[in-house]
Design a protein around this motif. Structure first.
Motif, PDB file in Angstrom:
ATOM      1  N   GLU A 201      46.905 -16.655  -8.533  1.00  0.00           N
ATOM      2  CA  GLU A 201      47.331 -17.536  -7.462  1.00  0.00           C
ATOM      3  C   GLU A 201      47.794 -16.720  -6.247  1.00  0.00           C
ATOM      4  OE1 GLU A 201      48.943 -21.334 -10.116  1.00  0.00           O
ATOM      5  OE2 GLU A 201      50.295 -20.235  -8.802  1.00  0.00           O
ATOM      6  N   ARG A 202      47.715 -17.359  -5.092  1.00  0.00           N
ATOM      7  CA  ARG A 202      48.206 -16.723  -3.892  1.00  0.00           C
ATOM      8  C   ARG A 202      49.721 -16.616  -3.970  1.00  0.00           C
ATOM      9  NH1 ARG A 202      45.412 -18.551   1.657  1.00  0.00           N
ATOM     10  NH2 ARG A 202      43.655 -18.076   0.276  1.00  0.00           N
ATOM     11  N   GLU A 203      50.264 -15.458  -3.621  1.00  0.00           N
ATOM     12  CA  GLU A 203      51.700 -15.261  -3.684  1.00  0.00           C
ATOM     13  C   GLU A 203      52.207 -14.701  -2.361  1.00  0.00           C
ATOM     14  OE1 GLU A 203      53.014 -12.238  -6.399  1.00  0.00           O
ATOM     15  OE2 GLU A 203      51.454 -10.826  -5.825  1.00  0.00           O
ATOM     16  N   VAL A 204      53.455 -15.035  -2.073  1.00  0.00           N
ATOM     17  CA  VAL A 204      54.082 -14.531  -0.861  1.00  0.00           C
ATOM     18  C   VAL A 204      54.623 -13.130  -1.130  1.00  0.00           C
ATOM     19  CG1 VAL A 204      55.836 -14.910   0.897  1.00  0.00           C
ATOM     20  CG2 VAL A 204      54.694 -16.864  -0.170  1.00  0.00           C
TER      21      VAL A 204
ATOM     22  N   SER B 147      58.247  -7.558  -6.577  1.00  0.00           N
ATOM     23  CA  SER B 147      57.226  -6.559  -6.877  1.00  0.00           C
ATOM     24  C   SER B 147      56.997  -5.565  -5.741  1.00  0.00           C
ATOM     25  CB  SER B 147      55.902  -7.253  -7.218  1.00  0.00           C
ATOM     26  OG  SER B 147      55.497  -8.078  -6.139  1.00  0.00           O
ATOM     27  N   VAL B 148      57.443  -5.894  -4.533  1.00  0.00           N
ATOM     28  CA  VAL B 148      57.180  -5.015  -3.388  1.00  0.00           C
ATOM     29  C   VAL B 148      58.456  -4.524  -2.710  1.00  0.00           C
ATOM     30  CG1 VAL B 148      55.004  -6.227  -2.984  1.00  0.00           C
ATOM     31  CG2 VAL B 148      57.025  -6.823  -1.628  1.00  0.00           C
ATOM     32  N   ARG B 149      59.594  -5.072  -3.102  1.00  0.00           N
ATOM     33  CA  ARG B 149      60.847  -4.703  -2.433  1.00  0.00           C
ATOM     34  C   ARG B 149      61.074  -3.209  -2.539  1.00  0.00           C
ATOM     35  NH1 ARG B 149      63.965  -7.859  -4.952  1.00  0.00           N
ATOM     36  NH2 ARG B 149      63.693  -9.622  -3.518  1.00  0.00           N
ATOM     37  N   GLY B 150      61.437  -2.601  -1.420  1.00  0.00           N
ATOM     38  CA  GLY B 150      61.663  -1.159  -1.399  1.00  0.00           C
ATOM     39  C   GLY B 150      60.416  -0.350  -1.065  1.00  0.00           C
ATOM     40  N   ARG B 151      59.261  -1.001  -1.117  1.00  0.00           N
ATOM     41  CA  ARG B 151      58.001  -0.315  -0.797  1.00  0.00           C
ATOM     42  C   ARG B 151      57.337  -0.881   0.454  1.00  0.00           C
ATOM     43  NH1 ARG B 151      53.825  -0.754  -4.103  1.00  0.00           N
ATOM     44  NH2 ARG B 151      54.427  -2.775  -4.954  1.00  0.00           N
ATOM     45  N   PHE B 152      57.489  -2.179   0.651  1.00  0.00           N
ATOM     46  CA  PHE B 152      56.871  -2.853   1.787  1.00  0.00           C
ATOM     47  C   PHE B 152      57.940  -3.228   2.798  1.00  0.00           C
ATOM     48  CE2 PHE B 152      52.919  -4.837  -0.483  1.00  0.00           C
ATOM     49  CZ  PHE B 152      52.614  -3.592  -1.002  1.00  0.00           C
ATOM     50  N   THR B 153      57.564  -3.211   4.072  1.00  0.00           N
ATOM     51  CA  THR B 153      58.459  -3.619   5.143  1.00  0.00           C
ATOM     52  C   THR B 153      57.733  -4.552   6.093  1.00  0.00           C
ATOM     53  OG1 THR B 153      59.652  -1.509   5.045  1.00  0.00           O
ATOM     54  CG2 THR B 153      59.963  -2.865   7.010  1.00  0.00           C
TER      55      THR B 153
ATOM     56  N   LEU C 103      51.777   2.588  -2.601  1.00  0.00           N
ATOM     57  CA  LEU C 103      50.901   1.546  -3.117  1.00  0.00           C
ATOM     58  C   LEU C 103      50.506   1.793  -4.564  1.00  0.00           C
ATOM     59  CD1 LEU C 103      48.839   0.986   0.105  1.00  0.00           C
ATOM     60  CD2 LEU C 103      50.031  -0.809  -1.164  1.00  0.00           C
ATOM     61  N   LYS C 104      50.386   0.699  -5.296  1.00  0.00           N
ATOM     62  CA  LYS C 104      50.037   0.728  -6.711  1.00  0.00           C
ATOM     63  C   LYS C 104      48.738  -0.047  -6.922  1.00  0.00           C
ATOM     64  CE  LYS C 104      54.956   0.471  -7.940  1.00  0.00           C
ATOM     65  NZ  LYS C 104      55.974  -0.285  -8.720  1.00  0.00           N
ATOM     66  N   PRO C 105      48.041   0.206  -8.023  1.00  0.00           N
ATOM     67  CA  PRO C 105      46.810  -0.553  -8.297  1.00  0.00           C
ATOM     68  C   PRO C 105      47.046  -2.066  -8.320  1.00  0.00           C
ATOM     69  CG  PRO C 105      46.931   1.358  -9.719  1.00  0.00           C
ATOM     70  CD  PRO C 105      48.248   1.290  -8.994  1.00  0.00           C
ATOM     71  N   GLU C 106      48.211  -2.483  -8.779  1.00  0.00           N
ATOM     72  CA  GLU C 106      48.505  -3.921  -8.837  1.00  0.00           C
ATOM     73  C   GLU C 106      48.718  -4.545  -7.466  1.00  0.00           C
ATOM     74  OE1 GLU C 106      50.015  -1.468 -10.550  1.00  0.00           O
ATOM     75  OE2 GLU C 106      52.175  -1.853 -10.763  1.00  0.00           O
ATOM     76  N   ASP C 107      48.768  -3.730  -6.426  1.00  0.00           N
ATOM     77  CA  ASP C 107      48.830  -4.262  -5.056  1.00  0.00           C
ATOM     78  C   ASP C 107      47.439  -4.643  -4.537  1.00  0.00           C
ATOM     79  OD1 ASP C 107      51.282  -1.746  -4.366  1.00  0.00           O
ATOM     80  OD2 ASP C 107      51.641  -3.879  -4.747  1.00  0.00           O
TER      81      ASP C 107
ATOM     82  N   ILE D 247      60.460 -25.021   8.032  1.00  0.00           N
ATOM     83  CA  ILE D 247      60.975 -23.865   7.302  1.00  0.00           C
ATOM     84  C   ILE D 247      61.759 -22.991   8.274  1.00  0.00           C
ATOM     85  CG2 ILE D 247      60.400 -21.839   5.931  1.00  0.00           C
ATOM     86  CD1 ILE D 247      59.842 -24.524   4.559  1.00  0.00           C
ATOM     87  N   GLY D 248      63.073 -22.871   8.028  1.00  0.00           N
ATOM     88  CA  GLY D 248      63.918 -22.137   8.945  1.00  0.00           C
ATOM     89  C   GLY D 248      64.496 -20.856   8.385  1.00  0.00           C
ATOM     90  N   THR D 249      64.269 -20.638   7.087  1.00  0.00           N
ATOM     91  CA  THR D 249      64.754 -19.412   6.459  1.00  0.00           C
ATOM     92  C   THR D 249      63.606 -18.745   5.721  1.00  0.00           C
ATOM     93  OG1 THR D 249      65.447 -20.664   4.503  1.00  0.00           O
ATOM     94  CG2 THR D 249      67.101 -20.285   6.204  1.00  0.00           C
ATOM     95  N   PRO D 250      63.662 -17.447   5.511  1.00  0.00           N
ATOM     96  CA  PRO D 250      62.551 -16.758   4.845  1.00  0.00           C
ATOM     97  C   PRO D 250      62.294 -17.346   3.471  1.00  0.00           C
ATOM     98  CG  PRO D 250      64.096 -15.177   5.761  1.00  0.00           C
ATOM     99  CD  PRO D 250      64.725 -16.514   5.892  1.00  0.00           C
ATOM    100  N   THR D 251      61.035 -17.525   3.159  1.00  0.00           N
ATOM    101  CA  THR D 251      60.663 -18.186   1.924  1.00  0.00           C
ATOM    102  C   THR D 251      59.632 -17.376   1.158  1.00  0.00           C
ATOM    103  OG1 THR D 251      59.673 -20.195   1.007  1.00  0.00           O
ATOM    104  CG2 THR D 251      58.917 -19.515   3.177  1.00  0.00           C
ATOM    105  N   LEU D 252      59.661 -17.531  -0.156  1.00  0.00           N
ATOM    106  CA  LEU D 252      58.665 -16.889  -1.012  1.00  0.00           C
ATOM    107  C   LEU D 252      57.783 -17.940  -1.694  1.00  0.00           C
ATOM    108  CD1 LEU D 252      60.770 -14.015  -2.651  1.00  0.00           C
ATOM    109  CD2 LEU D 252      59.224 -13.886  -0.683  1.00  0.00           C
TER     110      LEU D 252
END
Length: 124
Positions: free
Chosen positions: A43-46, A61-67, A84-88, A101-106
């Motif tokens: 599925e598509r994920e944020v 899964s991406v915190r600390g690696r993606f900005t 980056l990892k293969p799972e990316d 939507i007024g606040t960051p959402t996942l």
């Protein structure tokens, strides 16, 4: 609104890529924006989202690696991806959140428009 992603490609594990998004036909400054991804059979994920206030959220899964950041002139989101990892590996989409939507959402369902995507492939 038309969103066009760029910056994808093929990298090895541990490499970096920077994704950019161009928008036309709409002013994004008042909206939350984000990056979503979809791998084959999943599925598509944020991945990350950012709002006008500058508040942002990241998937675990991406915190600390993606900005995620916003372009100063066009308010479109960029995504710096490091370690980056293969799972990316996935197709990445720039997306515009719904006006309410007024606040960051996942939650993927909070995004109502996205582009055609750019492929990111990470090989070991």
């Amino acid at each position: 609104v038309q969103l066009v992603e760029s910056g994808g490609g093929s990298v090895q594990v541990g490499g970096s890529l920077r994704l950019s998004c161009a928008a036309s036909g709409y002013t994004l400054s008042s909206y939350c924006v984000g990056w979503l991804r979809q791998a084959p059979g999943k599925e598509r994920e944020v991945v990350a989202s950012i709002c006008r206030s500058g508040a942002m959220r990241y998937a675990d899964s991406v915190r600390g690696r993606f900005t995620i950041s916003r372009d100063n002139t066009e308010d479109t989101p960029d995504l710096q991806m490091n370690s980056l990892k293969p799972e990316d590996t996935a197709k990445y989409y720039c997306a515009l959140a719904s006006p309410d939507i007024g606040t960051p959402t996942l939650r993927a369902r909070d995004f109502g428009a996205w582009g055609q995507g750019t492929q990111v492939t990470v090989s070991s």
